[in-house]
Design a protein around this motif. Structure first.
Motif, short mmCIF file in Angstrom:
data_model
loop_
_atom_site.label_atom_id
_atom_site.label_comp_id
_atom_site.label_asym_id
_atom_site.label_seq_id
_atom_site.Cartn_x
_atom_site.Cartn_y
_atom_site.Cartn_z
N ASN A 94 0.84 -1.21 0.00
CA ASN A 94 0.00 0.00 0.00
C ASN A 94 0.87 1.26 0.00
O ASN A 94 0.41 2.33 0.38
CB ASN A 94 -0.97 0.01 1.19
N GLY A 95 2.13 1.10 -0.36
CA GLY A 95 3.00 2.27 -0.45
C GLY A 95 3.92 2.41 0.75
O GLY A 95 4.86 3.21 0.71
N THR A 96 3.66 1.63 1.79
CA THR A 96 4.56 1.70 2.95
C THR A 96 5.39 0.42 3.00
O THR A 96 5.08 -0.57 2.34
CB THR A 96 3.77 1.84 4.28
N ASP A 97 6.46 0.47 3.81
CA ASP A 97 7.39 -0.66 3.84
C ASP A 97 6.73 -1.96 4.31
O ASP A 97 5.96 -1.95 5.28
CB ASP A 97 8.56 -0.36 4.79
N ASN A 98 7.05 -3.05 3.64
CA ASN A 98 6.64 -4.39 4.06
C ASN A 98 7.91 -5.19 4.31
O ASN A 98 8.58 -5.60 3.37
CB ASN A 98 5.84 -5.09 2.95
N ILE A 99 8.25 -5.38 5.57
CA ILE A 99 9.49 -6.08 5.89
C ILE A 99 9.17 -7.30 6.75
O ILE A 99 8.36 -7.21 7.68
CB ILE A 99 10.48 -5.15 6.63
N ASP A 100 9.79 -8.44 6.42
CA ASP A 100 9.58 -9.69 7.16
C ASP A 100 8.10 -10.07 7.23
O ASP A 100 7.59 -10.42 8.30
CB ASP A 100 10.15 -9.59 8.59
N ILE A 101 7.44 -9.99 6.11
CA ILE A 101 6.02 -10.37 6.10
C ILE A 101 5.87 -11.75 5.49
O ILE A 101 6.80 -12.25 4.84
CB ILE A 101 5.18 -9.36 5.29
N ASP A 102 4.71 -12.35 5.66
CA ASP A 102 4.41 -13.58 4.93
C ASP A 102 2.96 -13.50 4.45
O ASP A 102 2.32 -12.46 4.55
CB ASP A 102 4.72 -14.84 5.75
N PRO A 156 -4.38 -4.71 1.83
CA PRO A 156 -4.58 -3.38 2.41
C PRO A 156 -6.01 -2.88 2.18
O PRO A 156 -6.64 -3.25 1.19
CB PRO A 156 -3.56 -2.51 1.66
N ASP A 157 -6.50 -2.02 3.09
CA ASP A 157 -7.85 -1.47 2.91
C ASP A 157 -7.93 -0.66 1.63
O ASP A 157 -8.92 -0.67 0.91
CB ASP A 157 -8.21 -0.56 4.10
N LYS A 158 -6.83 0.07 1.36
CA LYS A 158 -6.80 0.90 0.14
C LYS A 158 -5.72 0.32 -0.77
O LYS A 158 -4.52 0.46 -0.48
CB LYS A 158 -6.47 2.34 0.53
N PRO A 159 -6.12 -0.35 -1.86
CA PRO A 159 -5.12 -0.97 -2.73
C PRO A 159 -4.20 0.07 -3.36
O PRO A 159 -4.58 1.24 -3.53
CB PRO A 159 -5.95 -1.67 -3.81
N MET A 160 -3.01 -0.36 -3.73
CA MET A 160 -2.02 0.55 -4.30
C MET A 160 -2.51 1.17 -5.61
O MET A 160 -2.39 2.37 -5.84
CB MET A 160 -0.72 -0.25 -4.54
N ASP A 161 -3.06 0.34 -6.47
CA ASP A 161 -3.56 0.81 -7.78
C ASP A 161 -4.46 -0.27 -8.38
O ASP A 161 -4.65 -1.34 -7.80
CB ASP A 161 -2.39 1.14 -8.73
N ALA A 162 -4.99 0.02 -9.57
CA ALA A 162 -5.96 -0.89 -10.18
C ALA A 162 -5.33 -2.24 -10.52
O ALA A 162 -5.97 -3.29 -10.39
CB ALA A 162 -6.54 -0.25 -11.45
N TYR A 163 -4.07 -2.22 -10.96
CA TYR A 163 -3.38 -3.48 -11.29
C TYR A 163 -3.35 -4.38 -10.06
O TYR A 163 -3.77 -5.54 -10.10
CB TYR A 163 -1.97 -3.19 -11.79
N ASN A 164 -2.84 -3.84 -8.93
CA ASN A 164 -2.69 -4.67 -7.73
C ASN A 164 -4.04 -5.06 -7.14
O ASN A 164 -4.20 -6.16 -6.62
CB ASN A 164 -1.82 -3.94 -6.70
#
Ligand code: NAD
Length: 243
Positions: A120-128, A134-142
């Protein structure tokens, strides 16, 4: 189908960057493979020309080639300013692929999603994969990739179809027409002196051969879960699968 029986593959989007590597790896290990795409780039592989948003076109190709496993990599490229196209191909098209697979009796569907579905535009570190969309998707593609992924996973176990979705981040390697072309354009235009941020951004990149191989492994491992009430009767292999 038992895991020892070989699948017959159809690679949807098989004319694309990733799709071509998947097709080549399947051929290299001696599998039977066909391609379904709107663009024909093959002379040596059975090819079905069609649009995934047309369920009948997909179903007809699946019936003809006798596919038991679909690897679906088709998508418009990221970064287009046409949300309707993303919805048509990625959401409606993927639903049409699922419906076609179920109506024809295809057993497996491996879907290429994207790591962007949780960005969503913020850092994603050590996620799985437990991180929610995200509540608000980054863009139409995602957003469209996320909706497609949801449909694919919801179809798991419905009408005999087994499904899995993979989320690659950036893909690089031979045949790429997006990432390197964009970087080269920046270089050609003399725009390399701009810097956004503090130059400490991180991004995941995976070699295309490894992303392709992950799809083959996912297809091979996709099998009926072992259902057993008496675990003492399981073979060592079955125990390994459920543990
Ligand atoms: P690509 O554009 O090279 O290949 C996509 C293929 O899909 C093309 O051959 C295209 O003709 C086909 N296609 C598009 N619309 C279609 C339709 N309506 N019907 C049938 N075929 C259609 O893209 P790629 O880089 O190989 O990406 C493959 C997949 O990986 C995509 O699903 C993409 O979202 C995902 N992905 C790519 C990257 C990356 O860095 N390239 C990163 C994460 C996820």
């Amino acid at each position: 189908m038992s895991s020892s029986k070989k699948d017959i593959f159809m690679v949807i989007g098989g004319s694309g960057f990733l799709g071509r590597h998947i097709v080549q790896q399947l051929l290299d290990r001696g599998d039977i493979v066909s391609v379904f795409d709107i663009v024909q780039r093959y002379s040596d592989v059975p090819f079905y020309s069609g649009d995934i948003s047309e369920e009948e076109q997909v179903a007809a190709a699946l019936r003809k080639c006798g596919a038991t496993c679909i690897i679906h990599t088709a998508s418009p490229p990221a970064g287009l300013s046409d949300p309707a196209l993303y919805w048509k191909v990625n959401v409606d098209g993927t639903k049409a692929v699922i419906a076609a697979a179920q109506s024809v009796g295809v057993r497996k569907l491996v879907f290429t999603s994207s790591a962007g579905v949780v960005f969503n535009g913020t850092d994603n570190i050590d996620i799985d994969e437990r991180l929610p969309f995200p509540d608000k998707p980054m863009d139409a593609y995602n957003e469209s990739k996320a909706k497609a992924e949801e449909a694919v996973l919801a179809a798991n176990g419905v009408n005999g179809l087994l499904t899995v979705a993979l989320r690659p981040a950036g893909i690089f390697g031979p045949g790429d027409r997006q990432v390197m072309a964009g970087l080269y354009q920046v270089y050609e235009r003399g725009q390399t002196h701009f810097q956004i941020g503090d130059n400490n951004n991180l991004f995941d990149w995976t070699y295309v051969g490894n992303v392709a191989y992950a799809h083959l492994l996912a297809a091979d491992k996709l099998q009926e879960p072992v259902v057993a009430t008496d675990c003492s009767k399981l073979s060592p292999q079955e125990e390994a699968i459920i543990s």
